[in-house]
Write an enzyme that holds these catalytic residues in place. Structure first.
Site, short mmCIF file in Angstrom:
data_model
loop_
_atom_site.label_atom_id
_atom_site.label_comp_id
_atom_site.label_asym_id
_atom_site.label_seq_id
_atom_site.Cartn_x
_atom_site.Cartn_y
_atom_site.Cartn_z
N ILE A 250 0.89 -1.16 0.00
CA ILE A 250 0.00 0.00 0.00
C ILE A 250 0.94 1.21 0.00
O ILE A 250 1.56 1.52 1.01
CB ILE A 250 -0.93 0.02 1.22
CG1 ILE A 250 -1.84 -1.20 1.19
CG2 ILE A 250 -1.75 1.30 1.26
CD1 ILE A 250 -2.77 -1.32 2.38
N PRO A 251 1.08 1.87 -1.15
CA PRO A 251 2.24 2.75 -1.38
C PRO A 251 2.15 4.15 -0.76
O PRO A 251 2.07 5.16 -1.46
CB PRO A 251 2.31 2.82 -2.90
CG PRO A 251 0.88 2.70 -3.32
CD PRO A 251 0.24 1.75 -2.35
N CYS A 252 2.18 4.20 0.57
CA CYS A 252 2.17 5.50 1.23
C CYS A 252 3.43 6.30 0.89
O CYS A 252 3.44 7.53 1.02
CB CYS A 252 2.01 5.35 2.73
SG CYS A 252 3.22 4.27 3.52
N HIS A 253 4.47 5.62 0.41
CA HIS A 253 5.69 6.33 0.03
C HIS A 253 5.49 7.20 -1.20
O HIS A 253 6.30 8.07 -1.49
CB HIS A 253 6.84 5.34 -0.22
CG HIS A 253 6.57 4.36 -1.32
ND1 HIS A 253 5.79 3.24 -1.15
CD2 HIS A 253 6.97 4.33 -2.62
CE1 HIS A 253 5.74 2.56 -2.28
NE2 HIS A 253 6.44 3.20 -3.20
N ARG A 254 4.38 6.98 -1.93
CA ARG A 254 4.12 7.78 -3.14
C ARG A 254 3.35 9.06 -2.86
O ARG A 254 2.97 9.77 -3.78
CB ARG A 254 3.36 6.93 -4.16
CG ARG A 254 4.18 5.75 -4.65
CD ARG A 254 3.45 4.96 -5.72
NE ARG A 254 4.17 3.71 -5.94
CZ ARG A 254 3.61 2.57 -6.30
NH1 ARG A 254 2.30 2.51 -6.48
NH2 ARG A 254 4.32 1.48 -6.48
#
Length: 292
Positions: A250-254
């Site tokens: 779940i790409p919270c880094h994006r």
């Protein structure tokens, strides 16, 4: 594909270089100086980046710049809206993995995972060691250790799922890690990969919105807030992003700041920068292959 163990060893040097670049940013240190700082010759430094990201250090550093981040935001401003309309099975799905998200029921939320058997394991990845947890309904946790002992991450898993049966089973979880961090072109024919989410209704909306940000793209906290129909809840969105229990997948880094600044990250800002640049390199390399 290079082994994740080798990739994890490379990542330690990559992170060291990123941290040095951040500290020395006003001076714009040249590649030989950065290589020397991490204890490598320039040629070895070149090989390291080519092995880890498939690109040269110079190209990688271009993906680290504020200008690149701002360009992403300018070009991809409507990415969330577009993929929201198309759904998670669209071509813009999470880095070409078909992810199916399922939330626990209210009863399961209250029961603390009673009846669930959760397998967990510690594995190396291209971004360092992680603890991943899976159950019959999919991945339910992925945490980077960031120098911590794995027992702390497993204790957090226990606190999150207090009544589930936890079993150490790296032979089970290994296949999930291999798949999640496989090269992009190796994932395209994969069957759906499930994730099991446990959170408030608001958190679930935010995490599901994150799944719509494609690999190599970025969105702002304001973008996410607008997409879930709560444009004034930017701070609450930030809090939900920070509580994401399934790192990378779940790409919270994006999610970055509207200024283009990368911002903070639960598992360290250097790791966030490395992830964004690594994904940009994967996307750039795919474009080069198609053009060739």
């Amino acid at each position: 594909m290079m082994s994740t163990n080798h990739a994890a060893q490379d990542y330690a040097r990559i992170e060291q270089a990123i941290l040095y670049l951040e500290r020395q940013a006003p001076r714009h240190p040249a590649l030989p100086e950065i290589a020397s700082h991490v204890g490598l010759s320039e040629s070895h430094f070149q090989r390291l980046f080519t092995r880890w990201a498939g690109i040269s250090p110079k190209r990688f550093l271009q993906f680290q710049t504020l200008a690149h981040a701002r360009q992403l935001l300018a070009e991809r401003r409507s990415v969330l809206d577009a993929t929201y309309e198309a759904g998670l099975s669209s071509a813009g799905r999470l880095h070409d993995l078909f992810v199916t998200a399922e939330a626990v029921t209210p009863g399961e939320f209250k029961s603390g995972g009673a009846g669930l058997v959760i397998h967990h394991g510690v594995h190396d990845t291209p971004f360092g060691a992680c603890v991943i947890a899976v159950c019959e309904r999919g991945v339910c946790a992925l945490t980077f250790l960031s120098g911590r002992d794995a027992t702390e991450a497993i204790a957090e898993l226990r606190a999150r799922w207090p009544n589930a049966e936890l079993q150490a089973a790296p032979h089970v979880t290994r296949a999930y890690v291999d798949r999640i961090f496989a090269p992009r072109r190796a994932r395209e024919a994969d069957a759906p990969l499930g994730v099991l989410l446990k959170g408030t209704n608001f958190q679930l909306k935010v995490w599901e919105a994150l799944l719509r940000i494609p690999m190599g793209d970025a969105a702002t906290y304001e973008d996410v807030a607008a997409t879930i129909g709560a444009p004034k809840a930017v701070r609450a969105v930030g809090s939900a992003v920070a509580r994401n229990p399934i790192a990378y997948l779940i790409p919270c880094h994006r999610v970055i700041r509207k200024t283009g600044a990368f911002g903070e990250y639960r598992w360290g800002p250097a790791r966030k920068r490395a992830m964004l640049a690594w994904e940009a390199a994967q996307r750039w390399g795919e474009g080069e292959r198609k053009a060739g």
